[in-house]
Structure formats: structure tokens, C-alpha cells
Design an enzyme around this catalytic site. Sequence first.
Site, PDB file in Angstrom:
ATOM      1  N   GLN A 241      -2.548   2.867   9.809  1.00 16.29           N
ATOM      2  CA  GLN A 241      -1.249   2.921   9.113  1.00 16.29           C
ATOM      3  C   GLN A 241      -0.234   3.737   9.921  1.00 16.29           C
ATOM      4  O   GLN A 241       0.968   3.481   9.849  1.00 16.29           O
ATOM      5  CB  GLN A 241      -1.418   3.536   7.716  1.00 16.29           C
ATOM      6  CG  GLN A 241      -2.122   2.644   6.705  1.00 16.29           C
ATOM      7  CD  GLN A 241      -3.617   2.885   6.662  1.00 16.29           C
ATOM      8  OE1 GLN A 241      -4.215   3.312   7.646  1.00 16.29           O
ATOM      9  NE2 GLN A 241      -4.228   2.611   5.534  1.00 16.29           N
TER      10      GLN A 241
ATOM     11  N   ARG B 213      -7.091  -0.385  -7.338  1.00 18.16           N
ATOM     12  CA  ARG B 213      -7.448   0.718  -6.429  1.00 18.16           C
ATOM     13  C   ARG B 213      -7.591   1.990  -7.266  1.00 18.16           C
ATOM     14  O   ARG B 213      -6.807   2.203  -8.198  1.00 18.16           O
ATOM     15  CB  ARG B 213      -6.386   0.935  -5.331  1.00 18.16           C
ATOM     16  CG  ARG B 213      -6.310  -0.217  -4.327  1.00 18.16           C
ATOM     17  CD  ARG B 213      -5.447   0.164  -3.120  1.00 18.16           C
ATOM     18  NE  ARG B 213      -6.168   0.986  -2.163  1.00 18.16           N
ATOM     19  CZ  ARG B 213      -5.590   1.555  -1.096  1.00 18.16           C
ATOM     20  NH1 ARG B 213      -4.301   1.411  -0.885  1.00 18.16           N
ATOM     21  NH2 ARG B 213      -6.306   2.264  -0.238  1.00 18.16           N
TER      22      ARG B 213
ATOM     23  N   ASP C 149      -1.804  10.855  -2.467  1.00 14.35           N
ATOM     24  CA  ASP C 149      -2.165   9.783  -3.405  1.00 14.35           C
ATOM     25  C   ASP C 149      -2.403  10.302  -4.807  1.00 14.35           C
ATOM     26  O   ASP C 149      -2.237   9.582  -5.784  1.00 14.35           O
ATOM     27  CB  ASP C 149      -3.399   9.036  -2.894  1.00 14.35           C
ATOM     28  CG  ASP C 149      -3.009   8.171  -1.710  1.00 14.35           C
ATOM     29  OD1 ASP C 149      -2.981   8.696  -0.587  1.00 14.35           O
ATOM     30  OD2 ASP C 149      -2.675   6.990  -1.927  1.00 14.35           O
TER      31      ASP C 149
ATOM     32  N   ARG D 113       0.847  -1.198   0.000  1.00 10.81           N
ATOM     33  CA  ARG D 113       0.000   0.000   0.000  1.00 10.81           C
ATOM     34  C   ARG D 113       0.881   1.246   0.000  1.00 10.81           C
ATOM     35  O   ARG D 113       2.094   1.161   0.189  1.00 10.81           O
ATOM     36  CB  ARG D 113      -0.940  -0.005   1.217  1.00 10.81           C
ATOM     37  CG  ARG D 113      -0.146  -0.285   2.501  1.00 10.81           C
ATOM     38  CD  ARG D 113      -0.622   0.414   3.683  1.00 10.81           C
ATOM     39  NE  ARG D 113      -0.514   1.836   3.558  1.00 10.81           N
ATOM     40  CZ  ARG D 113       0.633   2.517   3.692  1.00 10.81           C
ATOM     41  NH1 ARG D 113       1.774   1.899   3.936  1.00 10.81           N
ATOM     42  NH2 ARG D 113       0.637   3.828   3.582  1.00 10.81           N
ATOM     43  N   GLY D 114       0.211   2.413  -0.175  1.00 13.62           N
ATOM     44  CA  GLY D 114       0.950   3.656  -0.317  1.00 13.62           C
ATOM     45  C   GLY D 114       1.129   3.914  -1.806  1.00 13.62           C
ATOM     46  O   GLY D 114       1.471   2.991  -2.562  1.00 13.62           O
ATOM     47  N   ALA D 115       0.889   5.152  -2.227  1.00 14.53           N
ATOM     48  CA  ALA D 115       0.767   5.433  -3.663  1.00 14.53           C
ATOM     49  C   ALA D 115       1.979   4.985  -4.497  1.00 14.53           C
ATOM     50  O   ALA D 115       1.826   4.201  -5.449  1.00 14.53           O
ATOM     51  CB  ALA D 115       0.471   6.921  -3.858  1.00 14.53           C
TER      52      ALA D 115
ATOM     53  N   ASN E 252      -5.352  12.544  -0.117  1.00 12.80           N
ATOM     54  CA  ASN E 252      -4.498  11.725   0.751  1.00 12.80           C
ATOM     55  C   ASN E 252      -5.420  10.991   1.723  1.00 12.80           C
ATOM     56  O   ASN E 252      -6.659  11.149   1.677  1.00 12.80           O
ATOM     57  CB  ASN E 252      -3.472  12.604   1.479  1.00 12.80           C
ATOM     58  CG  ASN E 252      -2.404  11.766   2.179  1.00 12.80           C
ATOM     59  OD1 ASN E 252      -1.803  10.879   1.564  1.00 12.80           O
ATOM     60  ND2 ASN E 252      -2.156  12.008   3.444  1.00 12.80           N
ATOM     61  N   LYS E 253      -4.823  10.195   2.574  1.00 16.73           N
ATOM     62  CA  LYS E 253      -5.585   9.369   3.511  1.00 16.73           C
ATOM     63  C   LYS E 253      -6.657  10.171   4.238  1.00 16.73           C
ATOM     64  O   LYS E 253      -6.419  11.309   4.648  1.00 16.73           O
ATOM     65  CB  LYS E 253      -4.604   8.735   4.505  1.00 16.73           C
ATOM     66  CG  LYS E 253      -5.216   7.887   5.597  1.00 16.73           C
ATOM     67  CD  LYS E 253      -6.105   6.779   5.075  1.00 16.73           C
ATOM     68  CE  LYS E 253      -5.414   5.856   4.093  1.00 16.73           C
ATOM     69  NZ  LYS E 253      -6.374   4.989   3.337  1.00 16.73           N
TER      70      LYS E 253
END
Length: 316
Positions: free
Chosen positions: A175, A82, A216, A48-50, A226-227
Site C-alpha cells: 500500500q 473485514r 484502523d 480499503r483503508g478504515a 494499524n497495518k
Amino acid sequence: MLEPERIVRLEPDAVVVLDQRLLPLEEVELRCRTAADVAEAIKTLAVRGAPAIGVAAAYGLALAAARGDDLAEADHVLRSSRPTAVNLAWALDEMAGDPSAEHARTLHAEEVERCRRMAAHAAELFGPGTRALTHCNAGGLATGGYGSAVGALYAAWEAGLLQHVWIDETRPLLQGARLTAWELEQAAIPHAVIADSAAASLMAAGEVDCIVTGADRIAANGDTANKIGTYSLAVLAKHHGLPLYIVAPTSTVDLRTADGGAIPIEERDPGEVTTRFSARNPAFDVTPAPLIAAIVTEVGVHRAPYEASLAAAVAA
Ligand code: MRU
């Protein structure tokens, strides 16, 4: 600091990822033997993570090419895993002309190098004794090595400018509490995990000097996805007169998306929030550009208005 190939790598018969769902309690590798397996690992947040999902997708396509699989099908299954992080589509577009293992490894190495460069630029924004607050995980795990926002924290720490890091736990999947805390512990950087809702009172008490996050997708005008919870921090930062810095590579800048309203926001399983009651689970939010003090890419520090500066950075 984790080696890039420990986070995600390509072997002759598999893409191997460090399963981030199990961290920090267990360090277990997950072997993905097909592009569909890689897509599933992305979907379920094993990786995970862009930038990291972009790198994993590039390796997934290279794996499909090595296996002689249908590349259009592999591209489709990876691309649709995603929706919000544009690095996924960016990496697959980059791989289109040359889906070789060597190309995917180069793309990975370049992404890590971009992290180091943007971290150095971002550290220039830190004053002595900075107490920074970060959200989600924008570390090596999220980028395939070194990190974007967490990379900036490493660089500021090495420059003697960072005193302490507040880590939002980052509900619902933690996270921050699981991954960022684990990474900062390994780097021996002083930190404390806080409930997301504690950020406001820490700012009011004068215990936060700046907010640093990854991204992201950054739209052409600087609006940034973003998150979930980043927008709340941005509003709080504005109220308390604190700068919010976004640190992200140009692979996260999407010039084809004019503004934040056009960024697709992933809705995840409500069961990640609660299985007992009805729930809603948007995984990202959009912070409007006027709430962002600076966007830092590997090219340098960008200030509002962002259009021309971001376009030039992507073209560089
Ligand atoms: O759902 P996740 O864990 O993939 O969300 C990740 C984030 O929102 C990160 O902050 C973002 O990808 C930047 S990572 C360098």
C-alpha cells in the site's frame, strides 16, 4: 489530489470505487451493483483503508435500500467483510436509522471534513524541515478524500514544514509503494519508497524526525491497531527517541474496546505472502499506547493518558 467521488461514490444503480488493487498502473472503476458486491470489494481491497471502507459500506447500505433489498442481510454482509477497522461498524450504525443516499453522502462529506481538521492539528506537531516516515496508505484513497496521516503531510507541506517523506513499501500488499507514493507524487511532495526493513537504519543515521501513520481502530486506552509493521516502527521510534504520531478521525476510536488485546486482528490469505511455502498473514498489529507520542483527531492533539481525552473527543 483525487476528488472524493472519484474514490468512492453512489450512483442510482451502483456503488462505484476506484479499484485500488490496480493502482498505480491502471485507473479503473469497479461498479458494485449490490451490497454483497460492495462487501466483496472491501474484502478484496478494491476499496480499503478504515474510513474509506466505512464510507463504502454506508453507500452499500443506501444502495440496498434503494433496491428494496433486505437491509438486515445487507448490513450483515457488509459488517462482516473485514474485522479490524471499526469505521465499518461505525458507519453502518450511523446509517441504521436513515439508510438514504443523502445520509450516506453526508457521512462521506463529514469524514473528508474530519480529515482536513485533523490534518491541520497534526501539522502543528511538525518542526521546520521535518523528514517524516509513513507506513501503509492513510491518504485520500484510504479515507474517501484528503487523508489522515497523508493529510497531515499535505498540511505540513503547505505550511512549509515538511522536507521529505520516507514511505515504507508495506509488505505484503505494498500500500505504501503503490498508493502513498502515487498520492505524494501527485502532490509533488519529495518522497522515497524504502523497504520496510530499512526504517531502522535510517532512524539510526538521523534521517527520520517523526513517524506518522493512520489507524484502523483505537481502543479506549489509546492502544492502536494499524497495518502490520506499525508496531515494529513504534518500537524502533522509542529506541531512537523519535515521536510516533497517529492521525485518525473519531470514527476510528472505539470506546467499547477497552484495550488493544480486545481488537480483532484480521488474518488474510497466506498466499498474499507466498504461494510457494507455508505462510502466516496477520494484516494488522497493535501499538501499545505508551509507544505513541500523540493521537490526533479532528478535535485536536491527544496526549497520554488517553482515556478521558479520547472519550471527550468522541462525545464532542
Ligand atoms: O489493509 P488496509 O490497506 O485496509 O489497511 C489500511 C491501514 O492499515 C491504514 O493505515 C488505516 O486504515 C488508516 S487509513 C486512514
